[in-house]
Design a protein around this motif. Structure first.
Motif, PDB file in Angstrom:
ATOM      1  N   HIS A 142      54.840  41.590  42.037  1.00 46.30           N
ATOM      2  CA  HIS A 142      54.763  40.634  40.955  1.00 46.30           C
ATOM      3  C   HIS A 142      55.787  41.307  39.923  1.00 46.30           C
ATOM      4  O   HIS A 142      55.773  41.703  38.758  1.00 46.30           O
ATOM      5  CB  HIS A 142      53.749  40.700  40.110  1.00 46.30           C
ATOM      6  CG  HIS A 142      52.589  39.976  40.850  1.00 46.30           C
ATOM      7  ND1 HIS A 142      52.376  38.582  40.814  1.00 46.30           N
ATOM      8  CD2 HIS A 142      51.422  40.256  41.711  1.00 46.30           C
ATOM      9  CE1 HIS A 142      51.138  38.236  41.657  1.00 46.30           C
ATOM     10  NE2 HIS A 142      50.849  39.412  42.095  1.00 46.30           N
ATOM     11  N   HIS A 145      56.557  40.507  36.058  1.00 46.51           N
ATOM     12  CA  HIS A 145      55.909  41.037  34.776  1.00 46.51           C
ATOM     13  C   HIS A 145      56.421  42.320  34.578  1.00 46.51           C
ATOM     14  O   HIS A 145      56.019  43.056  33.862  1.00 46.51           O
ATOM     15  CB  HIS A 145      54.428  41.114  35.037  1.00 46.51           C
ATOM     16  CG  HIS A 145      53.370  40.138  35.446  1.00 46.51           C
ATOM     17  ND1 HIS A 145      53.454  38.889  34.601  1.00 46.51           N
ATOM     18  CD2 HIS A 145      52.848  39.600  36.391  1.00 46.51           C
ATOM     19  CE1 HIS A 145      52.794  37.780  35.074  1.00 46.51           C
ATOM     20  NE2 HIS A 145      52.174  38.406  36.170  1.00 46.51           N
ATOM     21  N   THR A 174      41.356  31.525  40.020  1.00 44.15           N
ATOM     22  CA  THR A 174      42.666  31.612  40.619  1.00 44.15           C
ATOM     23  C   THR A 174      43.754  30.978  40.016  1.00 44.15           C
ATOM     24  O   THR A 174      44.905  31.180  40.034  1.00 44.15           O
ATOM     25  CB  THR A 174      42.566  31.117  42.020  1.00 44.15           C
ATOM     26  OG1 THR A 174      41.976  29.930  42.478  1.00 44.15           O
ATOM     27  CG2 THR A 174      41.868  32.372  42.951  1.00 44.15           C
ATOM     28  N   ASP A 175      43.420  29.943  39.360  1.00 43.56           N
ATOM     29  CA  ASP A 175      44.188  28.897  38.475  1.00 43.56           C
ATOM     30  C   ASP A 175      44.127  29.023  36.926  1.00 43.56           C
ATOM     31  O   ASP A 175      44.822  27.908  36.318  1.00 43.56           O
ATOM     32  CB  ASP A 175      44.377  27.441  39.141  1.00 43.56           C
ATOM     33  CG  ASP A 175      43.067  26.898  38.798  1.00 43.56           C
ATOM     34  OD1 ASP A 175      42.086  27.550  38.423  1.00 43.56           O
ATOM     35  OD2 ASP A 175      42.724  25.862  39.532  1.00 43.56           O
ATOM     36  N   SER A 262      49.078  35.669  30.892  1.00 40.87           N
ATOM     37  CA  SER A 262      49.266  35.526  32.253  1.00 40.87           C
ATOM     38  C   SER A 262      49.488  36.862  33.062  1.00 40.87           C
ATOM     39  O   SER A 262      48.803  36.888  34.152  1.00 40.87           O
ATOM     40  CB  SER A 262      50.903  34.838  32.468  1.00 40.87           C
ATOM     41  OG  SER A 262      51.075  34.753  33.860  1.00 40.87           O
ATOM     42  N   HIS A 265      45.635  37.898  33.266  1.00 45.23           N
ATOM     43  CA  HIS A 265      45.115  36.995  34.596  1.00 45.23           C
ATOM     44  C   HIS A 265      45.276  37.691  35.819  1.00 45.23           C
ATOM     45  O   HIS A 265      44.640  37.617  36.787  1.00 45.23           O
ATOM     46  CB  HIS A 265      45.489  35.616  34.083  1.00 45.23           C
ATOM     47  CG  HIS A 265      45.138  34.868  35.217  1.00 45.23           C
ATOM     48  ND1 HIS A 265      45.827  34.517  36.600  1.00 45.23           N
ATOM     49  CD2 HIS A 265      43.785  34.135  35.422  1.00 45.23           C
ATOM     50  CE1 HIS A 265      45.060  33.634  37.248  1.00 45.23           C
ATOM     51  NE2 HIS A 265      43.994  33.469  36.587  1.00 45.23           N
ATOM     52  N   ASP A 266      46.559  37.865  36.144  1.00 45.22           N
ATOM     53  CA  ASP A 266      47.130  37.999  37.530  1.00 45.22           C
ATOM     54  C   ASP A 266      46.587  39.544  37.784  1.00 45.22           C
ATOM     55  O   ASP A 266      46.164  39.632  39.036  1.00 45.22           O
ATOM     56  CB  ASP A 266      48.730  38.113  37.428  1.00 45.22           C
ATOM     57  CG  ASP A 266      49.316  36.627  37.534  1.00 45.22           C
ATOM     58  OD1 ASP A 266      48.390  35.724  37.369  1.00 45.22           O
ATOM     59  OD2 ASP A 266      50.753  36.792  37.308  1.00 45.22           O
ATOM     60  N   GLU A 270      43.979  39.384  40.742  1.00 49.78           N
ATOM     61  CA  GLU A 270      44.299  40.158  42.024  1.00 49.78           C
ATOM     62  C   GLU A 270      43.340  41.545  42.154  1.00 49.78           C
ATOM     63  O   GLU A 270      43.055  41.749  43.546  1.00 49.78           O
ATOM     64  CB  GLU A 270      45.720  40.364  41.901  1.00 49.78           C
ATOM     65  CG  GLU A 270      46.782  39.472  42.168  1.00 49.78           C
ATOM     66  CD  GLU A 270      46.404  38.637  43.292  1.00 49.78           C
ATOM     67  OE1 GLU A 270      46.050  39.079  44.438  1.00 49.78           O
ATOM     68  OE2 GLU A 270      46.519  37.344  43.307  1.00 49.78           O
TER      69      GLU A 270
END
Length: 958
Positions: A142, A145, A174-175, A262, A265-266, A270
Motif C-alpha cells: 500500500h 499511504h 471491506t468497503d 482510509s 480502515h485499510d 487487512e
C-alpha cells in the motif's frame, strides 16, 4: 463454621431475581457472597438450569472462585457446573464462535473463516511480533499511504488503536465501516464544545483569564507547525482578553481526515484478514466477531440468549461488552454489579461511563441495537438500584480515609469531578477501630519504607485482628507495600535484598529482564554473530575480570569451553533446543525458565521470525518490561510488594502506600500516540507529513495542541487508584514519600513526619519455606548438570513431530497447566478444580495416595566423577512419603512411551538423593502418564551408570 447470614441489602439482591438491577457494591461489602447466593437461588428453581444463566466475570480466576462458592449455596456440584456459562466475556465469545461463528467474518465482507482450530493469542509480545510481520508486508502493498508511514515512529501503536476501536464497537467492512462506526471516528462536536467552553470559562467571576487561554501562553513552544498555523496572539486574542473566541472550538475540531480514516480502515481490515489467514484471533477480535454474529444472525442470537444475565465487576467492562451483554439477554432479567470508584482499567479499554451513566447507556444502546431489527429482547426499563453499604473488611477510619481519597486533588489547582454526595456511604463491621494513618518522608525512601515496616512489626500500637477476633501484634506477612509502577517495586526489592529483608513481589514479573532471559539473549547474540555484547555478559557471568573480558573482546580470543558451547548452539536448528541447552548450562529451572522457553518458542514457531529477529524481540521485551504473572518466594511471613492494579480484589491488615511522589503518582504524561482515538473528538493524528513549507517535513498539529488542553487529563482514574489502594487495608494505612511528596499526600488528612531510617539486617535463621528434611541446597558456583542435560534430546524432537498427529498431547503450555494444577491440588484440593481429563486423572491419583505429599521440591545430587565434584540438580514433581516407603513421581503428558528411557535418567537423580536421606525406608520411582492415568514403575540406574552419562554429556559439550 456456620454460613453467614445475608444483611438486608444483600438479601434484597439475592431474593429479587426478576427484572433489571444495578448494584453498587463498594469494597468489602460481600459482593461475591451475594452474587453466588443469587445464582444459587436462581438455578435451584424448578425449570431453571445452569445453562439458562450467564454469569460474566472479569478474570478466569474470578470465574473459578464463583463456581466453587456457588457449590456451597446450590444443589449443584463442581462437576455439574464445569461447563456452566460462568466465564469471562472473552471465554464466552470463544465458545459462541466455536459453535456458531464459522462464517462470522463474511458479515464484514471478509472471505476467511473461523475454524475449530483457530488459535487465541493472549500474549501481547507475541502478537506485537506478528503485527510487525503483517505491517511490513502492508507497507509494501500500500504505497498510497506513504505520508502516514513517514510520521509513525512505532507501527505497533496501530495495533493498540485497532484494539481500542474494537472495544468501542468500531469495525471495518471491506468497503467501509460497520453500522455507525464512521460516526465514532468523526467525533461529536457538540460534546467537544461543552468541554471547550468549560476550559474556556474565565475564572473569578470573569476577572481572571480562562484556564485554556492561560495554558496556551506556551502555545508553539518547541513545536514545528505548518506555515498556515495561527500565531499565538491570533489564537488567544488581544491583550486583556479573558477567553478565546467562540469560533476557535469549531476551528480546532474541523480538519480533513478522509485520508487518515482510509489509512486506518485499510490497516484494520487487512490485519483482520491476516489474523484469520494465519488462523488466530486476539481477545479484541473474539468480541468483534461475536458481536457481528449476534447482530447479523438471528438464529445464532436466539440460540445464544439466556433467561438470566449477570455481569460482575461492571465498572471494568468496555462499550462492546455492555452491548454483548444486552444481545445475550433473552429476557429483562439483567443484573450488573460493580463500583465506579474501583474502575482502574482504562488502559484495557474499560469505560467507567458504563456504570456511571448506566441508565442512559442502557436506553441508548438498546435503541441503537434495535434500530434495524429487534435484537434486544426487552425494552429499556428503569432498573432497580441496590446499594450494598455494610463493609466487612475495613475499620470506619479506613473507610473515611478512602472517601477523602476519591475527591482529593491530584495536582495544584485541579479539582475532582466527583463529590462525597456521589459516594455511597459505607458502614464498618470491624470488631475494633484502632486505625493508624500516618506518613513518612526521607530522601532514601526505600530504606524509610523498610525501617517503617520494622517499626510496625511486633508493635501493639499497630495491632491487627487475630483469628479469634482479638487484637494481636502485626507480623511481616500482615503488611503489603503498594506502588503505582513496577519500577519502584523492583527497586524496593533490590534494597530489601541487601538486608535479607523478608519481602516478595506478587504480580507480573518482567520476564525478559530476568537472569535466564539475559543469558539466553547473550548466547543468541553469540550464536548469531559473535556479538561483543553477548560475550561480555557470558564471560562476566563466568567470573572473568573486566580486563580479561576486554582482552577477549579486542582479540576475539574466547576461552575454549564457551567457544565450544557456541559452536554446539550453532548446530541446533530449534530455538527451543538452544534455549534448553542454555538453561541446562546454568541450572535454570522452574516457572520463569519454563515460561521464557515457551514464549521464545511460540514467537519463533508462530511467526516467520529469524533468530536475529528473535534477538530484537527479546530486546523489545526488555525495553517494554513485558510481564508474566509470578510470585517471588520469600517464605510465609514476608511483606508483599504489589502494584495497585495487581492488588485490586485483595485485602491486607496493613497497607503501605509508597512512592507518593510528585511526577510518580500520578505519573507525568508520557505523550500520546501519533494516531489516536479519543472521545469525543474521534480519530486524530498528532503529527503530519507536509510539503507546504520550504522543505518536506513532519509537522506537529497545532489543532491537537489546543484540543488536548480541553480533554480530561485522566486524574479521576488516578484518584480511583488511590481509593482502591486505601480500601485494601483492614486496619492501618501508612504513606511513604521522598523529598517531593505528591498532591495526594498533601491533600489527605495524614500527618507526615520526616524520619531518619535505620534498617536492621534481618536474621532469618532456618529458611521459612524449607519443608522437607531431604532438601539439598545448591552449592555455590555453577551447577554442573541437570537431568535434562544427560538426556538424548532427539527423542523429544521425534515426540514433538508426533504431537501434531496426536491431539491428546497439547505441547508445553498444556503440560505446564497440568503440572500447575497437580501442585495446587496436592497443596489444597479444595482450591483446585480439574478442567480436563488429564487433570481429573491427576486428582484421582493424588486422592489415592495415603501418605504425606511434598510438591515441586528442588533436589541436588553431588557425585564424584573421575575425581571431580559434579552436581546434578532438578525439581521433583511429587514426593510421596508413608511410614515405611518414599516414592518420587514425575508427571508426563506424553501420548507415547517413547521417551521413557530418558525419563529414567531424570528419576535416577531423584531416587539416589531420596535413598541417601531415607535410608531406613524403601525408595521407589515412577512416572504418572496423565493421558490415561497409567503409573509406570522405573528401575533407577546405578551411580556408575549415572557417572557414565555425565562423562558422555561433557564429551559431547567438548
Amino acid at each position: 463454621m456456620t454460613d453467614p447470614t445475608p444483611n438486608e441489602r444483600q438479601r434484597e439482591l439475592i431474593e429479587n431475581t426478576e427484572g433489571a438491577y444495578l448494584v453498587d457494591a463498594g469494597p468489602g461489602t460481600g459482593k461475591t457472597f451475594a452474587i453466588t447466593r443469587r445464582y444459587g437461588a436462581i438455578v435451584d428453581r424448578d425449570g431453571v438450569e445452569p445453562e439458562d444463566v450467564l454469569l460474566a466475570t472479569f478474570t478466569r480466576s474470578a470465574a473459578t472462585e464463583m463456581k466453587e462458592r456457588i457449590v456451597d449455596h446450590s444443589a449443584y456440584g463442581l462437576r455439574e457446573l464445569a461447563d456452566a456459562p460462568i466465564r469471562t466475556f472473552h471465554s464466552h465469545c470463544h465458545e459462541l464462535l466455536g459453535e456458531h461463528g464459522y462464517a462470522a467474518p463474511t458479515h464484514l465482507g471478509i472471505d476467511e473463516r473461523i475454524t475449530g482450530s483457530t488459535e487465541i493469542v493472549d500474549d501481547d509480545l507475541i502478537e506485537a511480533e506478528r503485527f510487525r510481520e503483517f505491517f511490513g508486508a502492508f507497507r509494501d502493498d500500500h504505497p498510497e499511504h506513504a505520508d502516514f508511514y513517514r510520521v509513525l515512529s512505532e507501527p505497533g501503536e496501530l495495533l493498540g488503536l485497532i484494539e481500542e476501536l474494537a472495544a468501542k464497537g468500531v469495525f471495518p467492512t471491506t468497503d467501509g465501516w460497520y453500522r455507525d462506526g464512521e460516526a465514532h471516528l468523526d467525533g461529536d462536536f457538540e460534546a467537544f464544545e461543552e468541554l471547550f467552553d468549560a476550559a474556556n470559562r474565565p475564572r473569578n467571576d470573569g476577572r481572571k483569564q480562562s484556564p485554556l487561554r492561560e495554558d496556551l501562553s506556551r502555545f508553539g513552544r518547541d513545536k514545528a507547525y505548518t506555515p498556515n498555523a495561527p500565531s499565538k496572539s491570533e489564537l488567544r486574542g488581544g491583550r486583556g482578553t479573558k477567553r478565546l473566541d467562540d469560533g476557535v472550538a469549531r476551528m480546532v475540531f474541523d480538519e480533513e481526515r478522509e485520508g487518515l480514516k482510509s489509512f486506518v480502515h485499510d490497516v484494520y481490515v487487512e490485519y483482520l484478514r491476516f489474523a484469520l489467514g494465519r488462523n488466530y484471533l486476539n481477545f479484541s477480535f473474539l468480541q468483534l466477531f461475536a458481536f457481528v454474529l449476534l447482530c447479523e444472525d438471528r438464529r445464532a442470537r436466539e440460540a445464544a440468549q439466556f433467561e438470566y444475565v449477570m455481569v460482575d465487576e461492571f465498572q471494568d467492562t468496555s462499550e462492546i461488552q455492555f452491548k454483548l451483554a444486552l444481545l445475550l439477554s433473552g429476557t429483562d432479567n439483567f443484573c450488573v454489579v460493580g463500583d465506579w470508584k474501583q474502575s482502574i482499567y482504562s488502559f484495557q479499554y474499560a469505560d467507567v461511563r458504563n456504570i456511571l451513566a448506566f441508565e442512559e447507556r442502557l436506553e441508548r444502546f438498546t435503541a441503537d441495537l434495535d434500530r434495524e431489527a429487534d435484537r434486544v429482547s426487552f425494552d429499556a426499563v428503569d432498573p432497580t438500584r441496590i446499594e450494598l453499604r455494610e463493609n466487612y473488611r475495613s475499620t470506619e477510619s479506613v473507610i473515611d480515609l478512602s472517601e477523602r481519597a476519591i475527591v482529593t486533588p491530584a495536582s495544584s489547582g485541579e479539582t475532582a469531578d466527583a463529590t462525597l454526595e456521589d459516594v455511597v456511604e459505607l458502614s464498618s463491621n470491624a470488631a475494633f477501630d484502632n486505625t493508624v494513618v500516618e506518613g513518612v518522608t526521607h530522601e532514601d525512601e526505600h530504606e524509610a519504607v523498610l525501617s517503617t515496616v520494622q517499626d510496625v512489626v511486633g508493635n501493639d500500637g499497630y495491632a491487627v485482628e487475630g483469628d479469634d477476633g482479638e487484637p494481636r501484634p502485626p507480623e511481616y506477612g500482615d503488611v503489603a507495600v503498594f506502588t503505582r509502577t513496577r519500577d519502584y517495586g523492583r527497586e524496593l526489592l533490590d534494597v530489601a535484598a541487601e538486608y535479607d529483608f523478608p519481602m516478595a513481589y506478587d504480580g507480573g514479573i518482567e520476564l525478559f529482564r530476568t537472569d535466564p532471559a539475559k543469558l539466553l539473549l547473550a548466547w543468541l547474540r553469540i550464536a548469531e554473530s559473535d556479538a561483543d555484547r553477548g560475550w561480555a555478559v557470558v564471560l562476566e557471568r563466568a567470573g572473568y575480570a573486566f580486563d580479561e573480558v576486554d582482552h577477549a573482546l579486542e582479540t576475539d580470543s574466547y576461552p575454549d569451553e564457551p567457544a565450544a558451547f557456541r559452536d554446539e548452539l550453532r548446530e541446533l536448528e530449534s530455538v527451543g533446543a538452544l534455549a534448553r541447552r542454555v538453561f541446562d548450562r546454568y541450572g535454570f529451572a522452574g516457572d520463569t525458565a519454563d515460561v521464557l522457553l515457551d514464549t521464545v518458542q511460540s514467537v519463533h514457531d508462530s511467526t516467520t521470525a529469524t533468530r536475529g529477529e528473535l534477538i530484537r524481540h527479546i530486546e523489545r521485551g526488555i525495553e517494554t518490561g513485558h510481564t508474566v504473572d509470578a510470585r517471588a518466594a520469600a517464605g510465609d511471613d514476608a511483606v508483599t510488594v504489589q502494584t495497585i492494579h495487581a492488588a485490586k480484589g485483595l485485602e491486607y491488615p496493613i497497607v503501605v502506600l509508597a512512592n507518593m511522589n510528585e511526577g510518580r503518582f500520578p505519573p507525568r504524561s508520557r505523550g500520546s500516540s501519533v494516531i489516536e482515538y479519543r472521545d469525543p473528538v474521534g480519530l486524530r493524528q498528532r503529527k503530519r507529513y507536509s510539503e507546504d513549507g520550504a522543505y518536506p517535513h513532519v509537522y506537529d498539529s497545532w489543532r491537537h495542541d489546543v484540543r488536548r488542553r480541553c480533554l480530561p487529563q485522566g486524574y479521576d482514574e488516578e484518584r480511583r487508584l488511590l481509593y482502591v489502594a486505601v480500601t485494601r487495608a483492614e486496619s492501618h494505612v501508612l504513606f511513604a514519600a521522598g523529598e517531593d511528596p505528591n498532591a495526594f499526600l498533601d491533600g489527605l488528612p495524614v500527618g507526615v513526619e520526616e524520619v531518619d531510617p535505620t534498617v536492621e539486617p534481618f536474621d532469618r535463621g532456618e529458611p521459612a519455606d524449607a519443608e522437607l528434611p531431604f532438601a539439598v541446597t545448591t552449592p555455590e558456583g555453577p551447577i554442573g548438570h541437570t537431568p535434562h542435560s544427560l538426556m538424548d534430546e532427539s527423542v523429544f524432537e521425534e515426540a514433538g513431530e508426533r504431537t501434531e498427529a496426536e491431539p491428546e498431547t497439547r505441547g508445553m503450555e498444556f503440560g505446564s497447566r497440568v503440572h500447575d494444577f497437580a501442585e495446587a491440588y496436592a497443596l489444597d484440593g479444595d482450591d483446585a478444580t480439574p478442567s480436563n481429563g488429564d487433570e481429573e486423572r491427576v486428582a484421582a491419583f493424588l486422592d489415592s495416595l495415603p501418605g504425606e505429599l511434598h510438591v515441586e521440591e528442588p533436589i541436588t545430587l553431588p557425585i564424584d566423577v573421575d575425581g571431580r565434584r559434579v552436581t546434578v540438580s532438578g525439581i521433583a514433581d511429587l514426593v510421596h512419603e508413608t511410614a515405611d516407603r518414599v516414592e518420587v513421581v514425575d508427571y508426563k503428558t506424553d501420548a507415547t512411551r517413547r521417551a521413557e528411557s530418558e525419563y529414567r535418567k531424570q528419576l535416577t537423580v531423584y531416587y539416589h538423593v531420596l535413598d541417601e536421606w531415607f535410608g531406613e525406608k524403601r525408595v521407589e520411582a515412577s512416572l504418572f502418564y496423565t493421558t490415561d492415568g497409567h503409573r509406570e514403575r522405573i528401575d533407577p540406574l546405578a551411580l556408575d551408570e549415572l557417572r557414565s552419562l555425565v562423562r558422555s554429556a561433557e564429551a559431547a559439550g567438548d
